[in-house]
Motif scaffolding. Structure first.
Motif, PDB file in Angstrom:
ATOM      1  N   ALA A  11       0.836  -1.199   0.000  1.00 32.68           N
ATOM      2  CA  ALA A  11       0.000   0.000   0.000  1.00 32.68           C
ATOM      3  C   ALA A  11       0.873   1.252   0.000  1.00 32.68           C
ATOM      4  O   ALA A  11       2.023   1.218   0.438  1.00 32.68           O
ATOM      5  CB  ALA A  11      -0.904  -0.004   1.222  1.00 32.68           C
ATOM      6  N   PRO A  12       0.321   2.361  -0.465  1.00 35.26           N
ATOM      7  CA  PRO A  12       1.099   3.597  -0.540  1.00 35.26           C
ATOM      8  C   PRO A  12       1.485   4.140   0.832  1.00 35.26           C
ATOM      9  O   PRO A  12       0.844   3.851   1.831  1.00 35.26           O
ATOM     10  CB  PRO A  12       0.159   4.560  -1.254  1.00 35.26           C
ATOM     11  CG  PRO A  12      -1.199   4.021  -1.036  1.00 35.26           C
ATOM     12  CD  PRO A  12      -1.051   2.536  -0.916  1.00 35.26           C
ATOM     13  N   ALA A  13       2.535   4.922   0.827  1.00 32.89           N
ATOM     14  CA  ALA A  13       2.998   5.665   1.998  1.00 32.89           C
ATOM     15  C   ALA A  13       3.603   6.960   1.477  1.00 32.89           C
ATOM     16  O   ALA A  13       4.193   6.968   0.401  1.00 32.89           O
ATOM     17  CB  ALA A  13       4.032   4.867   2.783  1.00 32.89           C
ATOM     18  N   PRO A  14       3.446   8.063   2.208  1.00 31.27           N
ATOM     19  CA  PRO A  14       3.962   9.339   1.705  1.00 31.27           C
ATOM     20  C   PRO A  14       5.482   9.444   1.719  1.00 31.27           C
ATOM     21  O   PRO A  14       6.064  10.145   0.900  1.00 31.27           O
ATOM     22  CB  PRO A  14       3.336  10.376   2.633  1.00 31.27           C
ATOM     23  CG  PRO A  14       3.038   9.629   3.895  1.00 31.27           C
ATOM     24  CD  PRO A  14       2.740   8.212   3.471  1.00 31.27           C
ATOM     25  N   ASP A  15       6.114   8.759   2.676  1.00 27.36           N
ATOM     26  CA  ASP A  15       7.574   8.841   2.791  1.00 27.36           C
ATOM     27  C   ASP A  15       8.118   7.549   3.389  1.00 27.36           C
ATOM     28  O   ASP A  15       7.361   6.702   3.862  1.00 27.36           O
ATOM     29  CB  ASP A  15       7.990  10.051   3.624  1.00 27.36           C
ATOM     30  CG  ASP A  15       7.376  10.038   5.002  1.00 27.36           C
ATOM     31  OD1 ASP A  15       7.664   9.104   5.771  1.00 27.36           O
ATOM     32  OD2 ASP A  15       6.590  10.955   5.317  1.00 27.36           O
ATOM     33  N   LEU A  16       9.418   7.423   3.347  1.00 27.34           N
ATOM     34  CA  LEU A  16      10.064   6.188   3.790  1.00 27.34           C
ATOM     35  C   LEU A  16       9.899   5.947   5.291  1.00 27.34           C
ATOM     36  O   LEU A  16       9.697   4.819   5.719  1.00 27.34           O
ATOM     37  CB  LEU A  16      11.534   6.204   3.392  1.00 27.34           C
ATOM     38  CG  LEU A  16      12.297   4.900   3.516  1.00 27.34           C
ATOM     39  CD1 LEU A  16      11.598   3.747   2.808  1.00 27.34           C
ATOM     40  CD2 LEU A  16      13.702   5.063   2.983  1.00 27.34           C
ATOM     41  N   ALA A  17       9.923   6.988   6.097  1.00 22.58           N
ATOM     42  CA  ALA A  17       9.755   6.823   7.544  1.00 22.58           C
ATOM     43  C   ALA A  17       8.365   6.269   7.860  1.00 22.58           C
ATOM     44  O   ALA A  17       8.219   5.377   8.709  1.00 22.58           O
ATOM     45  CB  ALA A  17       9.972   8.150   8.265  1.00 22.58           C
ATOM     46  N   THR A  18       7.349   6.769   7.183  1.00 26.70           N
ATOM     47  CA  THR A  18       5.980   6.281   7.387  1.00 26.70           C
ATOM     48  C   THR A  18       5.863   4.827   6.967  1.00 26.70           C
ATOM     49  O   THR A  18       5.217   4.019   7.636  1.00 26.70           O
ATOM     50  CB  THR A  18       4.974   7.154   6.615  1.00 26.70           C
ATOM     51  OG1 THR A  18       5.091   8.503   7.066  1.00 26.70           O
ATOM     52  CG2 THR A  18       3.554   6.677   6.813  1.00 26.70           C
ATOM     53  N   LEU A  19       6.498   4.464   5.872  1.00 28.38           N
ATOM     54  CA  LEU A  19       6.467   3.078   5.407  1.00 28.38           C
ATOM     55  C   LEU A  19       7.088   2.147   6.442  1.00 28.38           C
ATOM     56  O   LEU A  19       6.527   1.098   6.761  1.00 28.38           O
ATOM     57  CB  LEU A  19       7.191   2.939   4.072  1.00 28.38           C
ATOM     58  CG  LEU A  19       7.276   1.513   3.539  1.00 28.38           C
ATOM     59  CD1 LEU A  19       5.889   0.964   3.217  1.00 28.38           C
ATOM     60  CD2 LEU A  19       8.175   1.452   2.328  1.00 28.38           C
ATOM     61  N   VAL A  20       8.233   2.518   6.984  1.00 24.70           N
ATOM     62  CA  VAL A  20       8.889   1.689   8.003  1.00 24.70           C
ATOM     63  C   VAL A  20       7.955   1.524   9.204  1.00 24.70           C
ATOM     64  O   VAL A  20       7.823   0.432   9.757  1.00 24.70           O
ATOM     65  CB  VAL A  20      10.252   2.287   8.411  1.00 24.70           C
ATOM     66  CG1 VAL A  20      10.824   1.581   9.629  1.00 24.70           C
ATOM     67  CG2 VAL A  20      11.232   2.210   7.245  1.00 24.70           C
ATOM     68  N   GLU A  21       7.249   2.586   9.562  1.00 21.05           N
ATOM     69  CA  GLU A  21       6.280   2.520  10.664  1.00 21.05           C
ATOM     70  C   GLU A  21       5.121   1.581  10.302  1.00 21.05           C
ATOM     71  O   GLU A  21       4.707   0.755  11.115  1.00 21.05           O
ATOM     72  CB  GLU A  21       5.758   3.912  10.970  1.00 21.05           C
ATOM     73  CG  GLU A  21       4.868   3.973  12.184  1.00 21.05           C
ATOM     74  CD  GLU A  21       4.468   5.387  12.523  1.00 21.05           C
ATOM     75  OE1 GLU A  21       3.249   5.612  12.657  1.00 21.05           O
ATOM     76  OE2 GLU A  21       5.347   6.256  12.629  1.00 21.05           O
ATOM     77  N   GLN A  22       4.587   1.700   9.076  1.00 27.12           N
ATOM     78  CA  GLN A  22       3.495   0.831   8.631  1.00 27.12           C
ATOM     79  C   GLN A  22       3.902  -0.643   8.670  1.00 27.12           C
ATOM     80  O   GLN A  22       3.064  -1.508   8.918  1.00 27.12           O
ATOM     81  CB  GLN A  22       3.059   1.185   7.211  1.00 27.12           C
ATOM     82  CG  GLN A  22       2.301   2.467   7.084  1.00 27.12           C
ATOM     83  CD  GLN A  22       1.975   2.795   5.629  1.00 27.12           C
ATOM     84  OE1 GLN A  22       2.392   2.109   4.697  1.00 27.12           O
ATOM     85  NE2 GLN A  22       1.231   3.868   5.439  1.00 27.12           N
ATOM     86  N   LEU A  23       5.155  -0.914   8.425  1.00 31.86           N
ATOM     87  CA  LEU A  23       5.656  -2.288   8.444  1.00 31.86           C
ATOM     88  C   LEU A  23       5.873  -2.807   9.863  1.00 31.86           C
ATOM     89  O   LEU A  23       6.244  -3.961  10.059  1.00 31.86           O
ATOM     90  CB  LEU A  23       6.972  -2.376   7.656  1.00 31.86           C
ATOM     91  CG  LEU A  23       6.867  -2.113   6.156  1.00 31.86           C
ATOM     92  CD1 LEU A  23       8.248  -2.013   5.532  1.00 31.86           C
ATOM     93  CD2 LEU A  23       6.037  -3.192   5.468  1.00 31.86           C
ATOM     94  N   GLY A  24       5.661  -1.946  10.858  1.00 32.34           N
ATOM     95  CA  GLY A  24       5.842  -2.345  12.249  1.00 32.34           C
ATOM     96  C   GLY A  24       7.289  -2.387  12.683  1.00 32.34           C
ATOM     97  O   GLY A  24       7.633  -3.070  13.638  1.00 32.34           O
ATOM     98  N   LEU A  25       8.130  -1.634  11.973  1.00 37.33           N
ATOM     99  CA  LEU A  25       9.568  -1.680  12.242  1.00 37.33           C
ATOM    100  C   LEU A  25      10.124  -0.382  12.820  1.00 37.33           C
ATOM    101  O   LEU A  25      11.337  -0.239  12.943  1.00 37.33           O
ATOM    102  CB  LEU A  25      10.316  -2.033  10.954  1.00 37.33           C
ATOM    103  CG  LEU A  25       9.956  -3.398  10.364  1.00 37.33           C
ATOM    104  CD1 LEU A  25      10.578  -3.560   8.984  1.00 37.33           C
ATOM    105  CD2 LEU A  25      10.387  -4.510  11.290  1.00 37.33           C
ATOM    106  N   ALA A  26       9.240   0.557  13.183  1.00 34.38           N
ATOM    107  CA  ALA A  26       9.713   1.809  13.781  1.00 34.38           C
ATOM    108  C   ALA A  26      10.451   1.486  15.074  1.00 34.38           C
ATOM    109  O   ALA A  26      10.017   0.659  15.868  1.00 34.38           O
ATOM    110  CB  ALA A  26       8.544   2.747  14.055  1.00 34.38           C
ATOM    111  N   GLY A  27      11.594   2.097  15.271  1.00 37.68           N
ATOM    112  CA  GLY A  27      12.394   1.857  16.463  1.00 37.68           C
ATOM    113  C   GLY A  27      13.243   0.593  16.388  1.00 37.68           C
ATOM    114  O   GLY A  27      13.923   0.250  17.339  1.00 37.68           O
ATOM    115  N   THR A  28      13.189  -0.081  15.258  1.00 41.23           N
ATOM    116  CA  THR A  28      13.968  -1.298  15.048  1.00 41.23           C
ATOM    117  C   THR A  28      15.185  -0.967  14.183  1.00 41.23           C
ATOM    118  O   THR A  28      15.103  -0.115  13.309  1.00 41.23           O
ATOM    119  CB  THR A  28      13.114  -2.353  14.325  1.00 41.23           C
ATOM    120  OG1 THR A  28      11.919  -2.567  15.074  1.00 41.23           O
ATOM    121  CG2 THR A  28      13.845  -3.659  14.170  1.00 41.23           C
ATOM    122  N   ALA A  29      16.278  -1.645  14.420  1.00 43.57           N
ATOM    123  CA  ALA A  29      17.479  -1.426  13.615  1.00 43.57           C
ATOM    124  C   ALA A  29      17.302  -2.110  12.261  1.00 43.57           C
ATOM    125  O   ALA A  29      17.410  -3.333  12.156  1.00 43.57           O
ATOM    126  CB  ALA A  29      18.707  -1.971  14.327  1.00 43.57           C
TER     127      ALA A  29
END
Length: 64
Positions: A11-29
């Motif tokens: 699915a679309p995401a406006p930017d790469l940081a949002t995509l990483v968050e959508q993938l459940g990987l925010a705060g992950t190395a």
């Protein structure tokens, strides 16, 4: 708008940081690349995504 993330449509995401968050990987190395170019963590929020972009998200692995 469809993105290709690790070879799969996503699915679309406006930017790469949002995509990483959508993938459940925010705060992950994880390492990220957009269309074959490395994108550092500090640049993810300022990296817009467009239809057809190819994103790779890689987690570090341990082993020997």
């Amino acid at each position: 708008m469809k993105l290709i993330v690790n070879g799969e449509p996503h699915a679309p995401a406006p930017d790469l940081a949002t995509l990483v968050e959508q993938l459940g990987l925010a705060g992950t190395a994880v390492a990220t690349a957009l269309n074959g170019r490395f994108v550092p963590v500090a640049a993810r929020a300022a990296t817009p995504l467009a239809e057809g972009d190819r994103v790779e998200v890689l987690a570090p692995m341990q082993g020997g």
